[in-house]
Design a protein around this motif. Structure first.
Motif, PDB file in Angstrom:
ATOM      1  N   LEU A 103       0.850  -1.189   0.000  1.00  0.00           N
ATOM      2  CA  LEU A 103       0.000   0.000   0.000  1.00  0.00           C
ATOM      3  C   LEU A 103       0.886   1.240   0.000  1.00  0.00           C
ATOM      4  O   LEU A 103       1.877   1.299   0.732  1.00  0.00           O
ATOM      5  CB  LEU A 103      -0.909   0.025   1.229  1.00  0.00           C
ATOM      6  N   ALA A 104       0.524   2.231  -0.824  1.00  0.00           N
ATOM      7  CA  ALA A 104       1.212   3.521  -0.831  1.00  0.00           C
ATOM      8  C   ALA A 104       0.291   4.568  -0.220  1.00  0.00           C
ATOM      9  O   ALA A 104      -0.811   4.811  -0.730  1.00  0.00           O
ATOM     10  CB  ALA A 104       1.606   3.915  -2.249  1.00  0.00           C
ATOM     11  N   LEU A 105       0.730   5.183   0.885  1.00  0.00           N
ATOM     12  CA  LEU A 105      -0.047   6.199   1.593  1.00  0.00           C
ATOM     13  C   LEU A 105       0.590   7.561   1.305  1.00  0.00           C
ATOM     14  O   LEU A 105       1.770   7.768   1.600  1.00  0.00           O
ATOM     15  CB  LEU A 105      -0.014   5.905   3.090  1.00  0.00           C
ATOM     16  N   PHE A 106      -0.190   8.490   0.721  1.00  0.00           N
ATOM     17  CA  PHE A 106       0.416   9.781   0.378  1.00  0.00           C
ATOM     18  C   PHE A 106      -0.488  10.941   0.794  1.00  0.00           C
ATOM     19  O   PHE A 106      -1.702  10.785   0.971  1.00  0.00           O
ATOM     20  CB  PHE A 106       0.726   9.854  -1.122  1.00  0.00           C
ATOM     21  N   GLY A 107       0.140  12.108   0.948  1.00  0.00           N
ATOM     22  CA  GLY A 107      -0.579  13.314   1.354  1.00  0.00           C
ATOM     23  C   GLY A 107       0.427  14.393   1.726  1.00  0.00           C
ATOM     24  O   GLY A 107       1.633  14.146   1.787  1.00  0.00           O
ATOM     25  N   PRO A 108      -0.033  15.613   1.989  1.00  0.00           N
ATOM     26  CA  PRO A 108       0.863  16.734   2.286  1.00  0.00           C
ATOM     27  C   PRO A 108       1.715  16.486   3.529  1.00  0.00           C
ATOM     28  O   PRO A 108       1.395  15.620   4.360  1.00  0.00           O
ATOM     29  CB  PRO A 108      -0.097  17.915   2.506  1.00  0.00           C
ATOM     30  N   ALA A 109       2.772  17.256   3.654  1.00  0.00           N
ATOM     31  CA  ALA A 109       3.654  17.144   4.829  1.00  0.00           C
ATOM     32  C   ALA A 109       2.880  17.484   6.098  1.00  0.00           C
ATOM     33  O   ALA A 109       2.063  18.403   6.123  1.00  0.00           O
ATOM     34  CB  ALA A 109       4.847  18.078   4.675  1.00  0.00           C
ATOM     35  N   GLY A 110       3.134  16.728   7.164  1.00  0.00           N
ATOM     36  CA  GLY A 110       2.512  17.001   8.448  1.00  0.00           C
ATOM     37  C   GLY A 110       1.066  16.623   8.560  1.00  0.00           C
ATOM     38  O   GLY A 110       0.393  17.033   9.515  1.00  0.00           O
ATOM     39  N   ILE A 111       0.554  15.828   7.642  1.00  0.00           N
ATOM     40  CA  ILE A 111      -0.869  15.512   7.605  1.00  0.00           C
ATOM     41  C   ILE A 111      -1.232  14.317   8.493  1.00  0.00           C
ATOM     42  O   ILE A 111      -2.406  14.068   8.752  1.00  0.00           O
ATOM     43  CB  ILE A 111      -1.314  15.244   6.143  1.00  0.00           C
ATOM     44  N   ALA A 176       4.564   8.848   1.235  1.00  0.00           N
ATOM     45  CA  ALA A 176       5.147   9.886   0.382  1.00  0.00           C
ATOM     46  C   ALA A 176       4.213  11.086   0.363  1.00  0.00           C
ATOM     47  O   ALA A 176       3.052  10.998   0.787  1.00  0.00           O
ATOM     48  CB  ALA A 176       5.369   9.361  -1.035  1.00  0.00           C
ATOM     49  N   ARG A 177       4.718  12.190  -0.154  1.00  0.00           N
ATOM     50  CA  ARG A 177       3.875  13.380  -0.310  1.00  0.00           C
ATOM     51  C   ARG A 177       3.085  13.340  -1.612  1.00  0.00           C
ATOM     52  O   ARG A 177       2.023  13.934  -1.712  1.00  0.00           O
ATOM     53  CB  ARG A 177       4.750  14.644  -0.269  1.00  0.00           C
ATOM     54  N   GLU A 178       3.615  12.648  -2.591  1.00  0.00           N
ATOM     55  CA  GLU A 178       2.957  12.556  -3.895  1.00  0.00           C
ATOM     56  C   GLU A 178       2.574  11.116  -4.185  1.00  0.00           C
ATOM     57  O   GLU A 178       3.134  10.172  -3.609  1.00  0.00           O
ATOM     58  CB  GLU A 178       3.880  13.080  -4.998  1.00  0.00           C
ATOM     59  N   ALA A 179       1.638  10.933  -5.112  1.00  0.00           N
ATOM     60  CA  ALA A 179       1.213   9.591  -5.520  1.00  0.00           C
ATOM     61  C   ALA A 179       2.357   8.868  -6.231  1.00  0.00           C
ATOM     62  O   ALA A 179       3.239   9.505  -6.826  1.00  0.00           O
ATOM     63  CB  ALA A 179      -0.003   9.694  -6.432  1.00  0.00           C
ATOM     64  N   PRO A 180       2.380   7.525  -6.197  1.00  0.00           N
ATOM     65  CA  PRO A 180       3.477   6.767  -6.803  1.00  0.00           C
ATOM     66  C   PRO A 180       3.720   7.082  -8.278  1.00  0.00           C
ATOM     67  O   PRO A 180       4.869   7.008  -8.734  1.00  0.00           O
ATOM     68  CB  PRO A 180       3.038   5.313  -6.610  1.00  0.00           C
ATOM     69  N   VAL A 181       2.676   7.456  -9.020  1.00  0.00           N
ATOM     70  CA  VAL A 181       2.868   7.733 -10.445  1.00  0.00           C
ATOM     71  C   VAL A 181       3.764   8.956 -10.668  1.00  0.00           C
ATOM     72  O   VAL A 181       4.309   9.139 -11.759  1.00  0.00           O
ATOM     73  CB  VAL A 181       1.511   7.964 -11.146  1.00  0.00           C
ATOM     74  N   ALA A 182       3.936   9.788  -9.636  1.00  0.00           N
ATOM     75  CA  ALA A 182       4.766  10.989  -9.767  1.00  0.00           C
ATOM     76  C   ALA A 182       6.182  10.778  -9.249  1.00  0.00           C
ATOM     77  O   ALA A 182       7.010  11.699  -9.341  1.00  0.00           O
ATOM     78  CB  ALA A 182       4.117  12.150  -9.016  1.00  0.00           C
ATOM     79  N   GLU A 201      -5.008   8.215  -0.179  1.00  0.00           N
ATOM     80  CA  GLU A 201      -4.601   9.608   0.003  1.00  0.00           C
ATOM     81  C   GLU A 201      -5.202  10.191   1.288  1.00  0.00           C
ATOM     82  O   GLU A 201      -6.372   9.980   1.592  1.00  0.00           O
ATOM     83  CB  GLU A 201      -5.059  10.460  -1.180  1.00  0.00           C
ATOM     84  N   ILE A 202      -4.383  10.931   2.009  1.00  0.00           N
ATOM     85  CA  ILE A 202      -4.870  11.742   3.120  1.00  0.00           C
ATOM     86  C   ILE A 202      -4.979  13.168   2.593  1.00  0.00           C
ATOM     87  O   ILE A 202      -3.976  13.782   2.220  1.00  0.00           O
ATOM     88  CB  ILE A 202      -3.923  11.700   4.337  1.00  0.00           C
ATOM     89  N   GLU A 203      -6.178  13.692   2.578  1.00  0.00           N
ATOM     90  CA  GLU A 203      -6.402  15.017   2.004  1.00  0.00           C
ATOM     91  C   GLU A 203      -6.129  16.121   3.029  1.00  0.00           C
ATOM     92  O   GLU A 203      -5.889  15.853   4.211  1.00  0.00           O
ATOM     93  CB  GLU A 203      -7.845  15.108   1.499  1.00  0.00           C
ATOM     94  N   GLU A 204      -6.165  17.371   2.562  1.00  0.00           N
ATOM     95  CA  GLU A 204      -6.013  18.502   3.467  1.00  0.00           C
ATOM     96  C   GLU A 204      -7.071  18.411   4.566  1.00  0.00           C
ATOM     97  O   GLU A 204      -8.212  18.006   4.315  1.00  0.00           O
ATOM     98  CB  GLU A 204      -6.184  19.821   2.703  1.00  0.00           C
TER      99      GLU A 204
END
Length: 283
Positions: A103-111, A176-182, A201-204
């Motif tokens: 699983l890839a978990l991504f979202g902004p820093a500090g989220i 990561a901060r960005e999705a794996p495709v990036a 994704e963890i959103e704002e």
């Protein structure tokens, strides 16, 4: 016969002289001690002492508050949930049924990615690897946590970890901060593996999460802020968890420095200072 009286007179005279010597009073000269001039402290001195006392009190208050701060925790009950992170939590709870074991978990820093990832690592008994030098051999047959992958990682090691995740006893959580495709890759076979990953994704943060983290940060500093502070901040503050932590820190310090309680007025003062600083940079 004439010598005896002389002798008697001599002896008598000697005794009388001795008596006179004994009865002569001794005169002691008393030297007065010099008087030291004393002066009552003036207004300026009293003000300086008062300021020093206030400063000491503020330092002690701040030190006591720091000592009372509650240690951070990665437990699930200490994570503030809301609509903005519901999808990520649901995906994590699918473990160990992740497709391909990863699983890839991504979202902004500090989220909150690290919080959720560490909670999962404890629950899954996962090994936490260094992204710059991951020990692939140590991960054999065990779940693995690898954080901040988009900030730079050994591509070949990542390729092997993804392949190993599907094996018995394995598993892989990437953050990561960005999705794996990036993510930037140098290994030709790696992009196809990244595109096939299950992602969450963890959103704002929404209002529910922001208010929850504000209360949590105040609680960690042993502060009970008035209820009206929260809606005031939520309508005006930058919508990020790092900023929420910073605003609580600044409110705490301002309340100590100015010896006043945390209030909506103090919150307005802090936010107005931020607005003025932004105007200076924009100009």
């Amino acid at each position: 016969m004439t010598a005896a009286p002389q002798q008697h007179m001599f002896v008598t005279g000697t005794r009388q002289a001795a008596r006179q010597r004994r009865v002569v009073p001794r005169i002691h000269q008393v030297i007065p001690k010099p008087r030291v001039a004393t002066r009552r402290p003036g207004a300026a001195s009293l003000v300086n002492r008062s300021c020093a006392s206030v400063g000491w009190t503020r330092r002690m208050t701040r030190q006591l508050r720091l000592e009372l701060r509650r240690p951070g925790s990665f437990s699930r009950r200490d994570f503030i949930t809301g609509p903005s992170n519901a999808q990520a939590i649901a995906a994590l709870d699918l473990w160990p049924a992740w497709p391909g074991g990863a699983l890839a978990l991504f979202g902004p820093a500090g989220i909150g990615k690290t919080h959720l990832a560490r909670e999962w690592a404890t629950r899954a008994n996962a090994v936490v690897l260094d992204r710059l030098a991951p020990d692939v051999a140590a991960a054999a047959g065990r779940p693995v946590l690898l954080e901040d992958v988009d900030q730079g990682v050994d591509n070949e090691a990542l390729f092997h970890l993804i392949n190993m995740a599907a094996r018995e006893g394995g598993g892989l959580l990437l953050t990561a901060r960005e999705a794996p495709v990036a993510w930037r890759t140098e290994l030709p076979d790696l992009p196809s593996r990244l595109h096939a990953l299950l992602v969450a994704e963890i959103e704002e943060p929404d209002d529910e999460v922001l208010e929850g983290v504000l209360k949590k940060f105040f609680r960690e500093r042993s502060i009970r802020a008035p209820k009206e502070v929260y809606p005031y901040l939520l309508r005006r503050m930058e919508r990020s968890i790092p900023y929420a932590r910073e605003i609580v820190k600044r409110l705490d310090e301002a309340a100590d420095d100015e010896q006043r309680p945390i209030s909506r007025i103090l919150a307005r003062q802090i936010l107005e200072d931020d607005s003025e600083n932004l105007d200076l940079f924009d100009g």
